[in-house]
Design an enzyme around this catalytic site. Sequence first.
Site, PDB file in Angstrom:
ATOM      1  N   ASP A   1      -6.372  -0.766  -6.473  1.00 56.73           N
ATOM      2  CA  ASP A   1      -7.903  -0.922  -6.351  1.00 56.73           C
ATOM      3  C   ASP A   1      -8.236  -0.219  -4.928  1.00 56.73           C
ATOM      4  O   ASP A   1      -9.550  -0.461  -4.507  1.00 56.73           O
ATOM      5  CB  ASP A   1      -8.667  -2.181  -6.618  1.00 56.73           C
ATOM      6  CG  ASP A   1      -8.181  -3.308  -5.712  1.00 56.73           C
ATOM      7  OD1 ASP A   1      -7.276  -2.837  -4.641  1.00 56.73           O
ATOM      8  OD2 ASP A   1      -8.546  -4.418  -5.938  1.00 56.73           O
TER       9      ASP A   1
ATOM     10  N   HIS B   1     -10.627  -7.277  -5.367  1.00 51.18           N
ATOM     11  CA  HIS B   1     -10.052  -7.134  -3.771  1.00 51.18           C
ATOM     12  C   HIS B   1     -11.264  -7.785  -2.860  1.00 51.18           C
ATOM     13  O   HIS B   1     -11.517  -7.688  -1.830  1.00 51.18           O
ATOM     14  CB  HIS B   1     -10.373  -5.558  -3.419  1.00 51.18           C
ATOM     15  CG  HIS B   1      -9.385  -5.335  -2.272  1.00 51.18           C
ATOM     16  ND1 HIS B   1      -8.394  -4.414  -2.405  1.00 51.18           N
ATOM     17  CD2 HIS B   1      -9.291  -5.609  -0.962  1.00 51.18           C
ATOM     18  CE1 HIS B   1      -7.616  -4.345  -1.146  1.00 51.18           C
ATOM     19  NE2 HIS B   1      -8.281  -4.954  -0.202  1.00 51.18           N
TER      20      HIS B   1
ATOM     21  N   TYR C   1       0.808  -1.234   0.092  1.00 53.07           N
ATOM     22  CA  TYR C   1      -0.146   0.005  -0.149  1.00 53.07           C
ATOM     23  C   TYR C   1       1.000   1.300  -0.049  1.00 53.07           C
ATOM     24  O   TYR C   1       1.964   1.382   0.941  1.00 53.07           O
ATOM     25  CB  TYR C   1      -1.047  -0.149   1.220  1.00 53.07           C
ATOM     26  CG  TYR C   1      -2.193  -0.709   1.356  1.00 53.07           C
ATOM     27  CD1 TYR C   1      -3.142  -0.380   0.231  1.00 53.07           C
ATOM     28  CD2 TYR C   1      -2.312  -1.764   2.101  1.00 53.07           C
ATOM     29  CE1 TYR C   1      -4.455  -1.113   0.282  1.00 53.07           C
ATOM     30  CE2 TYR C   1      -3.546  -2.678   1.917  1.00 53.07           C
ATOM     31  CZ  TYR C   1      -4.497  -2.445   1.122  1.00 53.07           C
ATOM     32  OH  TYR C   1      -5.672  -3.026   1.004  1.00 53.07           O
TER      33      TYR C   1
END
Lengths: 511, 511, 511, 511
Positions: free
Chosen positions: A267, A371, A239
């Site tokens: 995403d 996800h 991230y």
Amino acid sequence: MGLVTYKQLAEHNNSGSCWIAVGGTVYDVTQFIHTHPGGAKIILKEAGKDATSAFEAVHSVELLPRFDETVKPVGTLDKSSERLDSNDSSTAEADAAALRRAGMPSLGSVLNSFDFEAIARQTMKPEAWAYYSSGAEDEITLRENHAAFHRIALKPRVLVNVSHIDTSTTFLKQTRVSLPVYITACALGKLGHPDGETVLTRAAGARNVVQMMPTLASCSLDDMLNARVDSQDTWFQLYVNADRNVTRDVVLKAEARGCKGLFVTVDAPQLGRREKDMRLKYQEDISDIIVKTGGDEEGESSTSTGQKKVNRAMGAARAISSFIDPSLSWKDIEWLQTVTRMPIVLKGVQTGADAVQAAKLGLAGVVVSNHGGRQLDTCRSGIEILPEVVADLKRAGLHGKMEIYVDGGFRRGSDVFKAIALGATGVGIGRPSLYAMSTFGQEGVERLLDIFREELEMVMGLMGCTKISDITEDMVDASHLSTRVSLVRDMLHQTVYEPLQPPQFNRSSKL
Amino acid sequence: MGLVTYKQLAEHNNSGSCWIAVGGTVYDVTQFIHTHPGGAKIILKEAGKDATSAFEAVHSVELLPRFDETVKPVGTLDKSSERLDSNDSSTAEADAAALRRAGMPSLGSVLNSFDFEAIARQTMKPEAWAYYSSGAEDEITLRENHAAFHRIALKPRVLVNVSHIDTSTTFLKQTRVSLPVYITACALGKLGHPDGETVLTRAAGARNVVQMMPTLASCSLDDMLNARVDSQDTWFQLYVNADRNVTRDVVLKAEARGCKGLFVTVDAPQLGRREKDMRLKYQEDISDIIVKTGGDEEGESSTSTGQKKVNRAMGAARAISSFIDPSLSWKDIEWLQTVTRMPIVLKGVQTGADAVQAAKLGLAGVVVSNHGGRQLDTCRSGIEILPEVVADLKRAGLHGKMEIYVDGGFRRGSDVFKAIALGATGVGIGRPSLYAMSTFGQEGVERLLDIFREELEMVMGLMGCTKISDITEDMVDASHLSTRVSLVRDMLHQTVYEPLQPPQFNRSSKL
Amino acid sequence: MGLVTYKQLAEHNNSGSCWIAVGGTVYDVTQFIHTHPGGAKIILKEAGKDATSAFEAVHSVELLPRFDETVKPVGTLDKSSERLDSNDSSTAEADAAALRRAGMPSLGSVLNSFDFEAIARQTMKPEAWAYYSSGAEDEITLRENHAAFHRIALKPRVLVNVSHIDTSTTFLKQTRVSLPVYITACALGKLGHPDGETVLTRAAGARNVVQMMPTLASCSLDDMLNARVDSQDTWFQLYVNADRNVTRDVVLKAEARGCKGLFVTVDAPQLGRREKDMRLKYQEDISDIIVKTGGDEEGESSTSTGQKKVNRAMGAARAISSFIDPSLSWKDIEWLQTVTRMPIVLKGVQTGADAVQAAKLGLAGVVVSNHGGRQLDTCRSGIEILPEVVADLKRAGLHGKMEIYVDGGFRRGSDVFKAIALGATGVGIGRPSLYAMSTFGQEGVERLLDIFREELEMVMGLMGCTKISDITEDMVDASHLSTRVSLVRDMLHQTVYEPLQPPQFNRSSKL
Amino acid sequence: MGLVTYKQLAEHNNSGSCWIAVGGTVYDVTQFIHTHPGGAKIILKEAGKDATSAFEAVHSVELLPRFDETVKPVGTLDKSSERLDSNDSSTAEADAAALRRAGMPSLGSVLNSFDFEAIARQTMKPEAWAYYSSGAEDEITLRENHAAFHRIALKPRVLVNVSHIDTSTTFLKQTRVSLPVYITACALGKLGHPDGETVLTRAAGARNVVQMMPTLASCSLDDMLNARVDSQDTWFQLYVNADRNVTRDVVLKAEARGCKGLFVTVDAPQLGRREKDMRLKYQEDISDIIVKTGGDEEGESSTSTGQKKVNRAMGAARAISSFIDPSLSWKDIEWLQTVTRMPIVLKGVQTGADAVQAAKLGLAGVVVSNHGGRQLDTCRSGIEILPEVVADLKRAGLHGKMEIYVDGGFRRGSDVFKAIALGATGVGIGRPSLYAMSTFGQEGVERLLDIFREELEMVMGLMGCTKISDITEDMVDASHLSTRVSLVRDMLHQTVYEPLQPPQFNRSSKL
């Protein structure tokens, strides 16, 4: 720093003065409670106590002092001082856990990946179950992810000698794996098992599959890397932080410690509404905290109406969302290419157009993924998007330049076969590994991987394939992926699924 | 007019001589009871009593003397006179209401628009719930309205900087709103809340969205207009009266008092059969009144078989239907263009052909709508019709000349996103606003609008859009709108929905 | 013939000597019991008794002596003689009927045609319910018949003056009717109502619709014809008998007494398996009779395996099947054209090809029908076949030469509208008329017809149609009739439907 | 060999020394228990006992000494010696069986093939039911097999003389049969009936249909062949053994004893995962045996991870799988052509391509089959594949050179009709014959065949067909086979089906 007794600690048990002990150190978190992404109440429950186990359930201990500059150590916990009976709650929790696991089926009775989920649903802590199992909003996409496989029919060939079947393959042109399956990155592993993500690392090592290590792990990256066996390849999921220096540091560390791929999540510029998780958190009484806030904290922008209220009790998902930067763009990817020599793969691509863009940048691959249905509801399943990605890459003359991975809803060896047939190099397994870990620990995860291997071997044998490269597109009828019409209704998956519910009335309350 | 005591009033409690008190005035309604659109029984229940609260539940007090020339005031109610215990029923109703609301979840527990409906279903007066929730006949279209959204898949783009998201837009080229959402016109707001439609006016003002004010409101137009905050734009929904002078007056008044748009309902030349509503009314014992009638009252024509019976007990819906003129035609629209300078929008268009006709007349827009599934069953959802409307306008060279609004079944921010992607300028919200109002009043409606904004912001962020004009047609896969095949089955919406039932046996009755 | 006392009658109460009294005459049916199409047991239950009511429940009294030459009158029942208490069973049946009807909803509570079915299901004699409600085998086609309407969407036009709506039309170029709906032929009306089919005749007369009178009525043709009001047009449905002279006689009689159309059933060379009916009959203990039989009785041919067993207990349906001739062919239709001047219509056509053949013969029309789903399971619904029939007739240049009727699953005014839009002249109503008759008698059937008229008027008004000829093909979206994809799931119809069950265990039996 | 008393036998009742008596002979199976395909525990349950009945439940007695060279006879059981009460278990089993059959419906109450299944589900031994009823994994294909028929609509023709209907046809150009239906090969008949597959042989003989005799029968081939009536043609189903000499011998024997066709199973290089069967076996406590094993036993290859655990408790299915050779290939088929003059048919073809290959080799036919949904889940139904096979054969100019058979999900006469219309010569019936056998023995199987004949006759009559060759492709609408959209939902089949369940908690266990 001096010693702090349990009694002294207990005196700072409120929002006026709030101390907690974590890992032997006592911290003053009085200021921090109002900016804690998970809300104040969850901290105040631990105020004046040794919160180590509560903290470790979601974070790595080393994280706390880095959380916020307002968090200040005030002393060392004097463990020899007289304990107060403040940890009644953990005893109660242990009793509740034992109650939930009473009569639990043995690992031998687990026949398929759904069985882990069925057992996890009954034995996990409710908040852990809610965090792992929840999907975005109506959970349409969550369920669609698996349902889509029932729109693909297998077309087996007969009379092929299948005495020897080999399920091994190569990922990112360098890692030989026993299966075209990897364990994908999922946050907060300690919710399900006290050893957190290292359980997955060890099982992956034992079965020679790749684990993708998450940024938002509840174990530290070092803990996970140290749990590897010799020659075990792993990937790192990233991230990107609002502070790019933090990102640069972690990427360089991952590369230095031998990670073989960098999977950048693209995403999640903000987190989705996982209402099952939110519902539970609310019921647990931490949701009355409606605080006034301005600006764009947690990725929520202000609106033209000006002031607004933000409900902080968004469940475990929101508690970790401040680590995510909504400004992430293609330029950052190009910057990452200058930072690392690890192969870079975009995790969360959902259109052929974005896959083509990734290929044009010379990236090593994409993960076609929604996800796990946790972000945007009513988007398509990865397996439905896969043919579009392949077709667009072919049209752009870029097919074969980049590997394609896919995740979301994989529960059977036949699901894996179908993804390979449609052009995937490998398949990510998320929730099943968490459920296996949460119910039976490392042995459970190893059994899960064995089940995937056994099922894939069987399917390959019955399809007339002896190796992964034998699996071709003409062996599946995927014409119904796009028409959305299934074979007969799935029943087992539906039985195991826990439906969403509206808020409940407390009808026992007095008038 | 002299004073009338409670005792005197109570003597006129039957169909031979029927008085009721409303708003302090006592009326003789003996003749009116036989022509009351809602049937005689509902009046006779109040005969000889102060019916103010019962009356206000559905009408504005000022309406009564205008209802019919046979309604005659006979005196002023002497409120100092001795009360009889005739208002036991209102006490009982208050008790029942308290019972229904016992243990009701708090506003904080409401996560989405369905939650308001779930709570409303359990807490509203049965007749109010039946009127709001019911749809035409088998409620196929009612349910189809929301189900259709699950045939549209989102195709999110990644790696777009979405730090700042702006959901605001402009309606009818003049009104800047915080969201592409307005509160559409619904009749009989006082069934759900004692303050009726003004609750919606105030919430709309607080959140900077447009309210469309209904002709058949239970508050007067003045009440609603007076509830506006400064600079709050509103629209006026028009049912054209058989007496065009009545219509001219109300339109001129709306314009004079600053309404910014005239939405003419064109899909209700007569009212649909809402059987859930009819069923309840019947069970409430007001349906035994089968009166002989000739002619075309309530829009029902006589047939070649001559005489016929008309069941007057058609529920709340029919009680208001006599205000509607079945002869309304395109010529009336042209006439309205001469009456007012407000932008005129046709509400209830269901074909591309009629939208083209509207554009040819130079109207400001159309609302693609099936009236919330309350009129004609088995017609298409607004969202399914929308692409036909856009395509036909393009074919006629009229696309862009007129704005397109749509309503019916919008329950999620993603639903709004899909409508914008398919060409809508704005989206009307009906029942959710009524349910929010009926359960939590103005605060509930504000929370509902916040939820729509929060969800839309989140969807835009996850789709890679920072402003409304970023939302384009290629971001959705709407190819299944026309094939009618959904993603997986919706469960939450279905859980909240109350299925229709056949009439019930009273098995406790003696043989 | 002498007088026979009840006591004498009662002595012949077994298969060795079996007398029954019907309509005042005592018959010796000893030989007939073994050839009775409905099986021996059903007769033996009445042996030695006055069986008039039992007989009339399924047959016209005049039929008995014609049944078989072995049935011989032996005397006149002496009704003044002492009665034995042999009719306990009828008292018990009366009690059971009262119990079933206890607390039954009133006619006023009936809102739609499904309500009649829901009430009938609970109040009818089980064997009557089973006979009326059952369909062939898995009842796929039975349910498909109504379900197909939910694949057709209505496309309403707005701003048409619909002040006056006229639902009347003309059938077979001669009969002006109030509605494009007729009551189709159904056998065994007395199962549902003691007055049988004459109830339908009277209701049809009162509402100016056509009744199609069945060959297998439980009332005699004369009874039905005598129940007409002046100027009431009716049709005659014909099962062609193996003895063509019998057929010639009944056709000539029907024509002579003024029947205006001859509807020849062509889809029943033998009767379908209606297992709900068979299941019930078996449970009622009449199914143990498995008799050896050769040949082709009841349309069942022998097979190459030689001997076979035939289960006679095939329910009410099989009891009447011997009146049907499996050899019926196109040549017989040409012969019928020489016998009568009544317009001839083929009832039960299911392909465009057969409709074209009918038109080539110069017939007046066809009824597109699958016999209410009672004959062949998994065939298409009438409404799905209708467009094929229209298209094939157009292709053959024969469209408009012949009228097209359709039946099967019509339950709503909108269903009728859809059939007219797709090219039908009129629509047959079967089961709903039986359920209305069985629950509320003539008044019920009249109310049913009123409901159809009210619904059709409303649909026409909302669609922008003022007369039947305004209804055009472009007003419906029937593209999903052929794709088989519905709007949302129907719920009311499904709630009312009684699902099939496998045979039940008698778990209370001793080991 | 000397005599062995019951007492002596009982002393060898453990894994250290394990004797069992079968058919009067006592064997030492101490070594064999560790290599028994069905696992050790199932033998140890019988250790020291007369296991004849337990053995015969799954094997032919003559098989035991041939099982393995380690199985050694040690003497003859002295039946006159004193019995120990070791056979309590068989008494208990008899009581349980009686309890299950208490109140069982009579054969006369069976109306269709589903009824046999419904009764079997309640009356069969759980392990027998699990073995027969189970399908692969999620049982998607198992259920799809029947569901697919509801995607084919019948298009009946009218006015054809159908007085005489002949359902007979010819198989493999030599055998005249009464029906285009045969009883297909299923293993382990003695699980359902003590006489095993000979019950099917006798019923087939009585009704003049063909039985396909299985390699894995629990009766010996001789037993089955000896049960034939004069002139009864049968086929032989072949699992090719790893030892080709064993295969040659059995093929030559089948041919010598008059078998008229050799059906080589080609879809089972290894057995599928039948989890319902596995679940039950586990619960029965025989699954704790996880033994270490290398190599490719039971068709499972070793993997690159080296050592692995194999769960032996895979249910009855796995117990027989070692007789199957995963190396079977097209070359073996060519070799079989040199071994026998029987017509060779490939059983288990699922693509047009493989059917074309079979035709090129000059084989007599193929059976389009997915092995009753027991092998590979989510593959297509036989009836869906059939049109592809016909089309590919036509394209290759080979249509008509080879016969096409099909099995899987046939439950109605209409299903048979549809297969014939789409090009099949005959249809195999599997589970229904086992359920009929297990519930009512030979009489049950005969009734099942009668039901198929009665239904097929009826369908032919109603479709306008008098003989099998009248059945043509244009009589069915199979366009939805490929779109996967059904007529309305099947209910009866679904009611009878037993859904899969996850493992159950034993909540009564102590904490």
